[in-house]
Design an enzyme around this catalytic site. Structure first.
Site, PDB file in Angstrom:
ATOM      1  N   GLU A 133      36.911 -30.690  13.766  1.00  0.00           N
ATOM      2  CA  GLU A 133      37.054 -29.265  14.011  1.00  0.00           C
ATOM      3  C   GLU A 133      38.346 -29.040  14.799  1.00  0.00           C
ATOM      4  O   GLU A 133      38.610 -29.800  15.741  1.00  0.00           O
ATOM      5  CB  GLU A 133      35.862 -28.713  14.822  1.00  0.00           C
ATOM      6  CG  GLU A 133      35.905 -27.198  14.887  1.00  0.00           C
ATOM      7  CD  GLU A 133      34.702 -26.581  15.637  1.00  0.00           C
ATOM      8  OE1 GLU A 133      33.889 -27.330  16.191  1.00  0.00           O
ATOM      9  OE2 GLU A 133      34.596 -25.351  15.642  1.00  0.00           O
ATOM     10  N   GLY A 182      34.887 -30.641  25.109  1.00  0.00           N
ATOM     11  CA  GLY A 182      33.687 -31.128  25.780  1.00  0.00           C
ATOM     12  C   GLY A 182      32.860 -32.035  24.884  1.00  0.00           C
ATOM     13  O   GLY A 182      32.467 -33.132  25.272  1.00  0.00           O
ATOM     14  N   ASN A 240      29.111 -32.562  15.157  1.00  0.00           N
ATOM     15  CA  ASN A 240      29.053 -33.175  13.830  1.00  0.00           C
ATOM     16  C   ASN A 240      27.609 -33.470  13.414  1.00  0.00           C
ATOM     17  O   ASN A 240      26.830 -33.992  14.198  1.00  0.00           O
ATOM     18  CB  ASN A 240      29.821 -34.500  13.822  1.00  0.00           C
ATOM     19  CG  ASN A 240      31.125 -34.412  14.566  1.00  0.00           C
ATOM     20  OD1 ASN A 240      31.969 -33.599  14.229  1.00  0.00           O
ATOM     21  ND2 ASN A 240      31.267 -35.216  15.597  1.00  0.00           N
ATOM     22  N   GLU A 264      25.312 -28.675  21.830  1.00  0.00           N
ATOM     23  CA  GLU A 264      25.622 -29.371  20.567  1.00  0.00           C
ATOM     24  C   GLU A 264      24.358 -29.498  19.714  1.00  0.00           C
ATOM     25  O   GLU A 264      24.408 -29.367  18.493  1.00  0.00           O
ATOM     26  CB  GLU A 264      26.228 -30.756  20.831  1.00  0.00           C
ATOM     27  CG  GLU A 264      27.458 -30.773  21.731  1.00  0.00           C
ATOM     28  CD  GLU A 264      28.525 -29.755  21.395  1.00  0.00           C
ATOM     29  OE1 GLU A 264      28.694 -29.411  20.205  1.00  0.00           O
ATOM     30  OE2 GLU A 264      29.202 -29.262  22.328  1.00  0.00           O
TER      31      GLU A 264
HETATM   32  N1  0A1 Z   1      32.537 -26.977  18.370  1.00  0.00           N
HETATM   33  C1  0A1 Z   1      32.693 -27.626  19.638  1.00  0.00           C
HETATM   34  C2  0A1 Z   1      33.986 -27.406  20.277  1.00  0.00           C
HETATM   35  C3  0A1 Z   1      35.158 -28.210  19.843  1.00  0.00           C
HETATM   36  C4  0A1 Z   1      36.250 -27.573  19.311  1.00  0.00           C
HETATM   37  C5  0A1 Z   1      37.411 -28.263  19.013  1.00  0.00           C
HETATM   38  C6  0A1 Z   1      37.435 -29.612  19.256  1.00  0.00           C
HETATM   39  O1  0A1 Z   1      38.565 -30.352  19.024  1.00  0.00           O
HETATM   40  C7  0A1 Z   1      39.790 -29.780  19.006  1.00  0.00           C
HETATM   41  C8  0A1 Z   1      36.355 -30.255  19.774  1.00  0.00           C
HETATM   42  C9  0A1 Z   1      35.208 -29.555  20.059  1.00  0.00           C
HETATM   43  C10 0A1 Z   1      31.683 -27.005  20.594  1.00  0.00           C
HETATM   44  O2  0A1 Z   1      31.574 -25.788  20.650  1.00  0.00           O
HETATM   45  O3  0A1 Z   1      31.027 -27.723  21.296  1.00  0.00           O
HETATM   46 ZN    ZN Z   2      29.952 -24.907  20.357  1.00  0.00          ZN
END
Ligand code: 0A1
Ligand code: ZN
Length: 877
Positions: free
Chosen positions: A123, A263, A267, A300
């Protein structure tokens, strides 16, 4: 980057993809020199005639094979970021072979190495750094992943879904095949290969399935995962109980890594976490860390439904998954710990990060309309304000309707890539409440302001609240529409009695607390049967993310602080009282007057401090003064020196005048039983350490000795860090002694070393800048590790207003130097750090000029990433 013309992506240009990718078969041959990725995709055309355009970034293309025939170079076109293949039929099988070098991937996006192990972060747009693909969230596919690697070096091979095959190969290599039965976008793909230890547990779901839970780390950290595992089980149970949402596979893996840009990452069935949000023991982690782990693990996990099963159509909809999932993790933490404290912490964080963002050069709506680099939009606005927007919907339609709305949202959208409209439509249809005007919260940037005035009409026995809403222009949005703002309130009579709230025209006695729907620029609400002049309790529970001027007198605030039954409103009254007082003192200081502490404030403060009814955790929260940064936000032009002086003065005065009280609290609460992470104990420690902080604001030698004693005798990191933080800002010999002893003890533990870096960066002593420069050359620091950069540079530039903004501009030079160095290593982190300049226009002319010059220096640098370019150029615009 092509610096002259960074491309802007716009929501209005959204088009559905011209192909879908039904299945993806990935084969990874992991090596030390390079890694070969073979991807076989089955494609189905969605629109006639168009060529297939696949995204790529820093890939070496080895071959392209279409329906069994290898293409010649002339059959496709290749540019740095696009592989274009014309002439495909209705269906096609495409094989693409690429070569990458994860060991040199310092951006930590795509496939990279951390502590010698392979891991991924896809992501938002990292998958294109692994293979050519339709790297967008609305392309949902079924993935099968084969991993081949040296067995001795990488005994653990993980990917999404279920393990369907495992075997040894020649030459000491081995193979694992993983199959994910759920459709997913490529940003949820993950792979991990390494020498990892794990702990294991089982969770039985409400329908009776057993799920194997594993947390993987490097061997030396395997003994620090228990709290994370407990948190995971609590989160799984909570989501079943609260939303009826059950986990959908038989395996759930978490891998903790030391090098990570954010953080953690959700996945599918293979979360990858920054180790800071997994590892905790009483000796190495603070109460705040324990809380943070519980909430991020839950966050998560909750994404499995709100994010994975239902994902986003495009990145403009990011808050659809993030705002909603933050709201869910906040609800979860409120249920696990104390709801009142959770709300206060959430509001403090919103005010510290989101409010400044919303009034500065990077202001954007919860659903942005354009971006240059999507990584720059993982913001407090999308996350935290997005969560507030969800919370307001719940307040407006009520918790029961909200739950029905969630059920409907899941039922309608499961297995799809959805939009914010889909979510609001589900809430509207489930509740029957018209949310058309409410939806403006998603499109309008800026923090709305409420001005509220009440008048009591003795003759008519009525009380009328006049409410005005307004909002300042933000970049690209000069004019604002009125929003639908839920205003939760009550009226307090003598002795704090709550008066029934009967609106004009209603017959029965109304409730004691109610939510007013503010929808007009100016609106009034009249309550009948009000036989005395009440004090209104407004914005209870912080029912909307707004600023408010309620015209309270100091006496009103002291009264609310004493008697409001709403814990949030009580805390808020205390904060407003302190803020008003300190801003008045700032004005006196600027006029050169002698400062003195208002007796109303002192007595209100003392009565909270010595209260026997209040929960210690709430006392601690209430006696902590608004931060220097927050006070700055309230001023038209931030006066760094005046704020620092006033803060010091008020803390010092309280310390001297109430020394006896602080000492009594410290002594009463300073028992040395074994550490437990449990709400009562957390509250005890936080009040004890808040008392110690006041004592250290103007310490006698005995008090310094007490603090030193706490530091050396502490058996847990909460107390150890509390004492070290105070010593690091004290001009005593205990400072160097403690700083050195701490490093000596913990130099082998990277997360604890991060605390050691931060504590020095946040010291308010005059040599802090010099110290930070020095630490940048210390063995404990590395520009390649985001945690180290955040711990040292982030803490200094974002959490030390007086020293970062020291008048000579040395702090600004340091930040620009760091940004330019990081720009080459990790543009995402470089852009985050650039945000340290966002508030530059709010300062005095001299500081403004200095910061502007540094921003210009950054923008003029050759080879600037689009990440940094976007932040720096918008800041200067
Ligand atoms: N989706 C994750 C956040 C996240 C976004 C970007 C990243 O790498 C650039 C890593 C994690 C969450 O909301 O926890
Ligand atoms: Zn999130």
């Amino acid at each position: 980057m092509d610096q002259a013309s960074p491309q802007t992506i716009r929501l209005e240009d959204y088009r559905a993809p011209s192909f879908s990718i039904e299945t993806v078969n990935l084969h990874f041959d992991l090596g030390e020199e390079h890694t070969t990725v073979t991807s076989v995709m089955t494609l189905a055309r969605q629109r006639p005639d168009e060529a297939l355009e696949l995204n790529g970034d820093e890939l070496e293309l080895v071959s392209v094979t279409l329906d069994g025939h290898e293409l010649a170079v002339g059959d496709y076109t290749l540019t740095p970021h696009l592989l274009t293949i014309p002439g495909l039929g209705e269906r096609a099988t495409l094989q693409i072979v690429t070569r990458i070098q994860p060991q040199h991937n310092t951006q930590l996006s795509g496939l990279y190495k951390s502590s010698g192990n392979f891991c991924t972060q896809c992501e938002a747009e990292g998958f294109r750094r692994i293979t050519y693909f339709l790297d967008r969230p609305d392309v949902l596919s079924r993935y099968t992943t084969t991993i081949v690697a040296d067995k001795a070096a990488y005994p653990v091979l993980l990917s999404n879904g279920n393990l369907i095959e495992e075997r040894d190969l020649e030459g000491g290599r081995h193979l694992a095949v993983w199959e994910d039965p759920f459709l997913k976008p490529c940003y949820l793909f993950a792979l991990v290969a390494g020498d990892l230890a794990h702990i294991e547990d089982v969770f039985r779901t409400s329908s009776g399935r057993d799920v194997t839970l594993r947390i993987y780390t490097v061997a030396e950290d395997a003994d620090k995962c228990e709290h994370a595992m407990d948190s995971l089980k609590k989160a799984m149970k909570w989501d079943e109980d609260t939303y009826g949402l059950e986990y959908d596979l038989d395996i759930y893996n978490i891998v903790a890594v030391r090098d990570f840009n954010a953080g953690a990452m959700e996945n599918k069935s293979l979360n990858v976490f920054n180790s800071a949000y997994v590892l905790a023991t009483p000796e190495t982690a603070t109460d705040a860390n324990f809380n943070g782990i519980e909430s991020v693990i839950a966050h998560e996990y909750f994404h499995n439904w709100t994010g994975n099963r239902i994902t986003c159509r495009d990145w403009f909809q990011l808050s659809l998954k993030e705002g909603l999932t933050v709201f869910r993790d906040q609800q979860f933490s409120a249920d696990m710990q104390s709801a009142a404290e959770q709300r206060i912490d959430d509001v403090k964080a919103l005010r510290a990060r989101q409010f400044p963002e919303d009034s500065g050069p990077q202001a954007h709506p919860v659903r942005p309309e354009s971006y240059i680099e999507i990584n720059n939009f993982y913001t407090s606005t999308v996350y935290e304000k997005g969560a507030e927007v969800i919370r307001m919907m719940q307040t407006i339609i009520g918790p029961e309707n909200f739950r029905k709305g969630m059920d409907l949202y899941v039922k309608r959208n499961d297995g799809t890539a959805a939009t914010v409209e889909d979510f609001v439509a589900a809430m509207q249809d489930a509740s029957g409440v018209d949310l058309t005007q409410f939806k403006r919260w998603y499109g309008q940037a800026g923090t709305p302001h409420l001005e509220v005035r009440g008048t009591w009409n003795e003759g008519a026995q009525t009380y009328t609240l006049n409410v005005r809403q307004s909002a300042r222009p933000t970049p690209g949005q000069p004019v604002k529409q009125p929003l639908h703002i839920p205003l939760s309130m009550g009226l307090l009579g003598k002795g704090g009695r709550q008066l029934p709230l009967t609106l004009d025209g209603e017959n029965d006695d109304g409730p004691l607390s109610r939510v007013l729907d503010v929808t007009e620029p100016q609106q009034s609400f009249t309550f009948t049967g009000i036989g005395e002049r009440p004090v209104p309790s407004l914005l209870r529970g912080f029912s909307a993310p707004v600023t408010m001027d309620a015209g309270y007198s100091r006496d009103d605030l002291a009264f609310l602080l004493r008697s409001d039954p709403d814990s949030f409103a009580r805390w808020e009254a205390g904060q407003t009282l302190a803020k008003d007082l300190m801003l008045d003192l700032v004005a006196s200081y600027r006029r050169g007057e002698t400062l003195s502490l208002d007796p109303t404030f002192l007595s209100a403060f003392e009565s909270v401090l010595t209260s026997t009814e209040l929960d210690p955790a709430l006392v601690a929260l209430t006696i902590i003064l608004p931060s220097q940064a927050y006070l700055g936000q309230q001023m038209d032009e931030i006066d760094v020196e005046a704020i620092e002086a006033v803060h010091k003065f008020v803390r010092g005065e309280l310390s001297r005048r109430l020394r006896g009280d602080f000492l009594a609290i410290y002594e009463r609460l300073n028992d040395r039983g074994a550490y437990v992470f449990e709400a009562r104990e957390v509250g005890r420690r936080s009040l004890k350490n808040a008392a110690l902080a006041y004592l250290m604001a103007d310490p006698t030698p005995e008090i310094v000795a007490m603090c030193r004693d706490e530091f050396f005798r502490a058996d847990n990191m909460t107390d150890s860090m509390a004492a070290l933080t105070l010593l690091a800002s004290s001009a005593s010999s205990a400072r160097e002694e403690a700083v050195a002893a701490f490093y000596d003890k913990w130099s082998k533990n990277p997360l604890v070393v991060d605390k050691w870096l931060s504590v020095q960066a946040m010291s308010d002593l005059p040599d802090t800048l010099e110290r930070v420069r020095e630490l940048m050359g210390h063995e404990a620091f590395s520009m390649r590790n985001p945690n180290k950069v955040r711990a040292l540079v982030g803490a200094f530039t974002q959490s030390n207003q007086p020293r970062f903004h020291d008048a000579d501009g040395g702090g600004y030079r340091l930040l620009a130097d760091v940004v330019l160095e990081l720009n080459k290593i990790n543009p995402g982190i470089a852009a985050r750090m650039t945000g340290g300049f966002n508030q530059w226009k709010r300062f005095d002319p001299k500081r403004r000029a200095l910061m502007r010059a540094e921003l210009e220096r950054i923008l003029a640098a050759p080879g600037l990433s689009k990440d940094v370019y976007e932040i720096a150029s918008k800041s200067l615009a």
